[in-house]
Structure formats: C-alpha cells, structure tokens
Design a protein around this motif. Structure first.
Motif, short mmCIF file in Angstrom:
data_model
loop_
_atom_site.label_atom_id
_atom_site.label_comp_id
_atom_site.label_asym_id
_atom_site.label_seq_id
_atom_site.Cartn_x
_atom_site.Cartn_y
_atom_site.Cartn_z
N GLY A 1 102.99 -2.33 -19.26
CA GLY A 1 102.43 -1.63 -18.06
C GLY A 1 103.64 -1.07 -17.14
O GLY A 1 104.52 -0.38 -17.52
N ASP A 2 103.55 -1.68 -15.86
CA ASP A 2 104.39 -1.25 -14.88
C ASP A 2 105.63 -2.03 -14.80
O ASP A 2 106.53 -1.94 -14.00
CB ASP A 2 103.84 -1.33 -13.52
CG ASP A 2 102.87 -0.31 -13.32
OD1 ASP A 2 102.86 0.99 -13.89
OD2 ASP A 2 101.87 -0.50 -12.90
N GLN B 1 102.20 7.04 -26.15
CA GLN B 1 102.53 5.72 -25.49
C GLN B 1 103.31 4.79 -26.73
O GLN B 1 103.06 5.18 -27.95
CB GLN B 1 101.09 5.08 -25.59
CG GLN B 1 100.21 6.06 -24.40
CD GLN B 1 100.79 6.19 -23.21
OE1 GLN B 1 101.17 5.51 -22.44
NE2 GLN B 1 101.08 7.53 -22.76
N GLU C 1 98.73 9.43 -19.07
CA GLU C 1 99.07 10.86 -18.62
C GLU C 1 100.58 11.13 -18.67
O GLU C 1 100.94 12.38 -18.33
CB GLU C 1 98.73 10.76 -16.94
CG GLU C 1 99.69 10.17 -16.15
CD GLU C 1 99.78 8.52 -16.18
OE1 GLU C 1 100.63 7.75 -15.56
OE2 GLU C 1 98.94 7.93 -16.73
N ALA C 2 101.46 10.44 -19.31
CA ALA C 2 102.72 10.38 -19.42
C ALA C 2 103.26 10.50 -20.74
O ALA C 2 102.62 9.92 -21.47
CB ALA C 2 103.49 9.38 -18.44
N SER D 1 110.67 8.78 -19.91
CA SER D 1 109.37 9.08 -19.69
C SER D 1 109.35 10.24 -18.26
O SER D 1 110.24 10.34 -17.50
CB SER D 1 108.47 8.08 -19.35
OG SER D 1 107.33 8.25 -19.05
N HIS E 1 106.29 9.44 -23.59
CA HIS E 1 107.16 8.26 -23.59
C HIS E 1 108.14 8.58 -24.88
O HIS E 1 107.45 8.90 -25.84
CB HIS E 1 106.41 7.00 -23.86
CG HIS E 1 105.62 6.52 -22.45
ND1 HIS E 1 104.15 7.09 -22.10
CD2 HIS E 1 106.01 6.04 -21.52
CE1 HIS E 1 104.20 6.57 -21.14
NE2 HIS E 1 105.06 5.90 -20.43
N ARG F 1 101.26 13.21 -25.60
CA ARG F 1 101.61 12.05 -24.45
C ARG F 1 101.66 10.73 -25.10
O ARG F 1 100.86 10.00 -24.85
CB ARG F 1 100.55 12.22 -23.25
CG ARG F 1 100.72 13.36 -22.49
CD ARG F 1 99.82 13.61 -21.54
NE ARG F 1 99.67 14.67 -20.53
CZ ARG F 1 99.13 15.79 -20.99
NH1 ARG F 1 98.23 15.89 -21.98
NH2 ARG F 1 99.23 17.04 -20.20
N ARG G 1 106.94 9.94 -16.20
CA ARG G 1 105.75 9.37 -15.27
C ARG G 1 105.94 9.90 -13.93
O ARG G 1 104.96 9.96 -13.23
CB ARG G 1 106.24 7.62 -15.22
CG ARG G 1 105.80 6.97 -16.70
CD ARG G 1 106.38 5.50 -16.66
NE ARG G 1 105.84 4.94 -17.95
CZ ARG G 1 105.94 3.45 -17.86
NH1 ARG G 1 106.45 2.97 -16.71
NH2 ARG G 1 105.44 3.02 -19.04
N THR H 1 103.15 0.59 -22.96
CA THR H 1 103.56 1.55 -21.58
C THR H 1 102.12 1.84 -20.76
O THR H 1 102.38 1.97 -19.61
CB THR H 1 103.97 2.92 -22.20
OG1 THR H 1 103.14 3.48 -23.32
CG2 THR H 1 105.39 2.79 -22.78
N ARG H 2 101.22 2.02 -21.41
CA ARG H 2 99.86 2.23 -20.37
C ARG H 2 99.81 3.34 -19.37
O ARG H 2 99.43 2.89 -18.32
CB ARG H 2 99.33 0.82 -20.19
CG ARG H 2 99.14 -0.14 -21.08
CD ARG H 2 98.79 -1.69 -20.19
NE ARG H 2 98.74 -2.55 -21.37
CZ ARG H 2 98.35 -4.03 -21.08
NH1 ARG H 2 98.12 -4.13 -19.90
NH2 ARG H 2 98.08 -4.77 -21.93
N ARG H 3 100.31 4.50 -20.05
CA ARG H 3 100.73 5.50 -18.84
C ARG H 3 100.16 6.85 -19.69
O ARG H 3 100.88 7.43 -20.24
CB ARG H 3 102.02 5.65 -18.42
CG ARG H 3 102.38 4.59 -17.19
CD ARG H 3 101.66 4.72 -15.87
NE ARG H 3 102.15 4.00 -14.90
CZ ARG H 3 103.15 4.25 -14.06
NH1 ARG H 3 103.59 5.45 -14.30
NH2 ARG H 3 103.61 3.44 -13.08
#
Length: 590
Positions: free
Chosen positions: A137-138, A81, A99-100, A118, A102, A79, A120, A95-97
C-alpha cells in the motif's frame, strides 16, 4: 481449411526470469491470458503459478530464493499493479493503487527492496519510489518527484543509487543517477538535439552499459561512467545494436543487432578496453530478446520466434549451444504448414527504397493480398510468428508488410522522415507498395485489403481516404481517426510524447485537422471493419466510435468493441470472436 479458432489457440511462451536455484519462470498464455509458469528442466512439465483472468505483464525472480515479482493490469487499462508471489503460492498486492500506473524498476542485490516509477501523485508525470518487499500500500518511500516520463533502469552494485531513465520523446532520452539516501539527482547524459540512451544496465564494474545514437545514425553499444564519460565499445555502421543484458556477477553480456529486422545475438565479456566476443547462439531465423542469465553465468534464457516458430524460451550457452526449454503448443497445427516471408525492397515516390516482407499463399492463380501496416510509428514489422497471418495465408490471402518511412531499425534519419508535416509521405509509401504488388502476376490487384493497428489504424484509414479506389476492404484496429481528438483524450502521461511525433494541438492544429481521416470519411469507398477495446488508454475508444459513425454514411461498416480490453485484444476468447468476425467480413467483401 481449419477454422481460425484453431490458429488462435497457438500458444506463446516468453518473458523469462531465472532464479538463483536455476528455476525458469516465464509467461505462457495456455489459459487464454499470459500467466506465470515455472520449469525445472528443458521440456519438462511446467507448473502454473498464477491463476488470473487478467494478463500478467512481466515476472522477475528475487536475487535469492524463489520469490517472484509480477505485474498485472485490469481490462487492458495499462494501470499495472505490482505483486509478490511467494514460493508457497501466496500473492500480495504490493501497490494497491488501481488508479495509477506502476513501472517495475528491479530488486536490490539482496532482494529486500524493489524500485518502481508511478504516476500516483499526478497523472501526467512519474515519480520514483523504493519499497520493502514485505510492505504494501502506502509504505513505498518517495525518493524523487519527477516532471516527465521517468522509469527505473536498475540498482547500482552497492545498492546506493538508482539509474533513472527519462523519455522526452521516443527518440530523445536522458539518464540520471539518483542517490537513494539523499534524493540527489545527477544528470549523466547532457546533450543537444534528439539522442537515444536506451536499454541501460549497471555493470559489475560500476559503469553503465547502454545503446545510444549520440553523434551517430545507428544505435551502438556504449559504456557510460558515473562522471558522464561515454565510450562506444561495439558499433555497426549499417545496423542497430539495439539491446544489451549483463550478468551482474561475472560481467558477461549478450548484445543484439537488428539486421534488416532479424535478430543476431552475440555473447561477450567485459574487458578493460571494451569487449571480448565469446560466441553466437544458433536461434530460429527471426526475432529474439528478453535475455536473463543463469547463476552459472555460462548460460542464458532468451525468447525466440520467427515467421514459422511460435514464441518459446530457449536456453543458450555463451559459447553458442542452444536448447529449447518451453513447449508452447501449436494447437496441433504442423509447423511445416506455416509459411515464411520474403524480404524485398521497392522504390517509392522520392526514389527511396522501402523494405517489406511478402508472403504468398500456396495456391494457384492471382491471390488477394492483405497490406498489414505496423503501429508506432516508431516501430518495425519484423519476422515473428503471427497466428492471424498464418490463418489468412491458409485461406489463400497473401501478406504484404512494409516498413515505411518513420519505422525504426533503419537509422535515425529514416525514422524522422514522417515527422509532423511529413506525415502523409508515409502514406505515399503504401501507395508505392501497391504499385509494386500490381506488377506481380501472383497478386489480384482488385482484391487488396488494408489493415493496421494503433498508428497502423490511422495508416489504414488514411489509405482508404487518400486512395479510395485501390482497396476492396479496410480493417482498422484500435486506430487513430482524428489526431485532434486523439491528442485531447489520450492518457495524460502520453500527450507530450505523442505531440513530439505528430505535432501539438497548440501550434499544429490546422495541419492535424487536415491529415485526420475522420475529416475525409466521405472519400472512403471500401467496406470497413472497426475493432477497439473500451478501456484503451492510448487511443481512446471514441476514435472507433466516430469513424464508424461517419464512414457508415458512405460504405458498409462493421464495428466491434470489447468492454474488457484496452489497446489491443489480449484475451483469447475475445481474439477468437474478433478475428472470426474479421474473417467473415473479408469473406463477404473480398
């Protein structure tokens, strides 16, 4: 004989990226995991730029300046980042995700934005995003919601369009042009049947250059217009043209041919009609890839390795000259002590010829042999450096590395010979390879070991259950024990791709049960070593747990699971422990 820790301290340098100022960035595993390092001159003293316990998976310079993008996952979970590394050493997690996944899609021409794919939104599908280099982030802009396995192949020269690649299976792809402003998606490669469209890149002329096997058995280099017109510009009826890299300014390019596993690179330039060849670099006789051009466009960086050369980054002139830039250590082991393989072919049960690499130790008398089977199955064993292989050769073991049916590199038809109900024909190819070994006085056929990783782990287990009296030991590394539990538990984003190769749970479950080694574990007669990573998203660790439990009722089993690894063992300390244990296991049983 030196201990295996010395061999596993042989370093590798790869994954080069060149800045606008001519700085070379690359991945070097000197600290135990691949990290970003940079060089200003050939064989100079490199500067370490990242300092993590986890592996860095790629690095890419922005088109201007010395800013780098890089990727990193955690504990082998894949996963990844995405991060920005500034020239002053500051690192920003874009990216700071966690769980996903990239997947990097490249910089725009100014280095102000980047694209990525991704999962996400939904674990089983990939969407396309664009993000400003200073945002985190988002802040990423969702450009397109996908419904399959999407990735970004690059930006158009005017930065208005993204080239999107979709994999329906390993051998069936599509390409699309995605308008960034409107989100409109244009299908560029409508086709029937399974066709590969791979390695795609925009050229400075606004056309797309790629390799494809459309209407062919072998991959060829082709030009694709944004109107969908496809023209083959370089082809070889015997071997795949398997990759291309283009300089975005000049139109110079480098393409590669896979000739019986060995890489042949050619530098060329685009013309109105096709290609004009310029030169062929003199690289080690093995495998090369990962090309990136220097700003001058008359040089490019490339990673090269061979049986006897650990991976290093070389800089080649388009006219054929070559200079090694990195100096990845051999841990004090003399290069002349490494042994080179011989490419042979042997006849299998249906009179086909199966290619294989054979390497014998420098010893007297018949030698035990490790039959090492690659994963995939859509992959190929090629003549690249393996510290583990060189260690075992030094211990007196021979190595036999077959490319059984289902392997890539030998045409589309060969690759499909093991699909679904033909799965066990590839296992028969291993049995034929054993017959070939038994015909040679240099081989001790009472001391044969079968070893494999991932799908090769399935092959290892299938060989132990199908031909139990052949083997003195088996080594299963992150392998599939049951296709049913594997397909149930593999990452959501992978299930459809894998069912296309192995068969589906809904339609082929009875067959999948019948060929799963777990259901025949009582046939195993050889001692078994099982190695796995607890965070494996591809072949979940339950595969190792269940085969170790079942087989231990019949034979000696040694199981080793690393809590901080995934699909393979990447950290050097873990590799030393794993292969030291495997070496002791084989010493005891073989």
């Amino acid at each position: 004989m030196r201990d295996i820790e010395r061999y596993l301290n042989v370093r590798s340098a790869s994954g080069a990226s060149v800045s606008a100022n001519g700085t070379l960035a690359f991945l070097l595993d000197a600290t135990g995991t691949p990290q970003v390092w940079t060089l200003e001159e050939p064989l100079g003293w490199p500067e370490q730029r990242t300092f993590f316990d986890e592996r860095v998976t790629f690095c890419s310079f922005a088109p201007e300046g010395e800013t780098l993008a890089f990727g990193m996952d955690e504990g082998g979970n894949e996963r990844a980042q995405l991060y920005r590394l500034d020239p002053d050493g500051d690192v920003t997690n874009w990216t700071r995700r966690p769980e996903a996944k990239h997947r990097w899609g490249g910089w725009d021409s100014a280095g102000e934005r980047f694209a990525f794919a991704s999962n996400r939104r939904e674990a089983a599908v990939f969407d396309i995003y664009v993000q400003d280099r200073d945002a985190t982030g988002d802040a990423a802009q969702l450009i397109h919601e996908g419904d399959g396995w999407l990735s970004v192949a690059g930006w158009s020269p005017d930065d208005e369009t993204l080239l999107v690649h979709e994999a329906h299976s390993s051998f069936d792809h599509d390409l699309y042009a995605l308008d960034i402003a409107t989100g409109d998606l244009t299908h560029l490669t409508p086709h029937e049947g399974a066709v590969r469209f791979a390695g795609a890149e925009w050229g400075p002329d606004g056309n797309i250059y790629l390799v494809t096997d459309k209407d062919r058995d072998r991959l060829a280099l082709a030009r694709l217009t944004t109107d969908g017109d496809l023209t083959v510009i370089q082809a070889d009826d015997e071997w795949n043209v398997d990759g291309v890299t283009i300089d975005e300014e000049s139109g110079r390019l480098v393409y590669s041919r896979n000739v019986d596993g060995y890489t042949e690179l050619t530098a060329a330039k685009l013309t109105g009609e096709g290609l004009e060849q310029i030169g062929t670099p003199d690289l080690p006789d093995g495998v090369a890839g990962g090309v990136d051009f220097f700003p001058s466009d008359d040089q490019f960086a490339v990673t090269a390795t061979s049986d006897v050369d650990n991976a290093n980054v070389h800089v080649c002139g388009v006219d054929g000259g070559r200079e090694r830039w990195t100096n990845a250590s051999t841990a004090g082991l003399p290069r002349e002590g490494f042994r080179r393989s011989e490419l042979i072919r042997y006849e299998t049960f249906d009179d086909r010829e199966i290619p294989a690499y054979v390497t014998l130790p420098d010893t007297e008398g018949p030698a035990p042999v490790i039959v090492d089977i690659h994963g995939g199955p859509e992959s190929q064993r090629r003549p690249s450096f393996s510290a583990v292989k060189q260690y075992f050769l030094g211990c007196g073991y021979g190595y036999f590395e077959p490319n059984v049916r289902g392997s890539t590199g030998y045409g589309k038809a060969y690759t499909h010979l093991d699909d679904v109900e033909k799965r066990m024909d590839s296992v028969k190819d291993i049995r034929a390879g054993v017959d070939w070994l038994r015909d040679h006085d240099a081989v001790d056929d009472d001391r044969l070991v079968v070893m494999g990783g991932s799908y090769g782990g399935f092959m290892c287990l299938a060989c132990l259950t199908e031909y139990p009296d052949v083997w003195a030991a088996g080594v299963d590394i992150v392998g599939i024990a049951s296709f049913v539990t594997f397909l149930k538990n593999t990452g959501d984003w992978r299930r459809a791709l894998r069912e296309a190769e192995y068969g589906s749970l809904e339609e082929d479950r009875e067959f999948l049960e019948s060929v799963s080694p777990l259901n025949h574990a009582d046939e195993i007669r050889a001692p078994l070593f099982v190695l796995h990573g607890a965070n494996d998203p591809r072949v979940p660790v339950g595969e190792a747990e269940q085969i170790a439990e079942e087989a231990s009722e019949h034979v000696p089993v040694e199981k080793l699971i690393f809590e901080d690894e995934g699909h393979g063992i990447s950290k050097r300390a873990n590799r030393i422990e794993a292969y030291s244990r495997i070496a002791s296991f084989l010493d005891e049983h073989v």
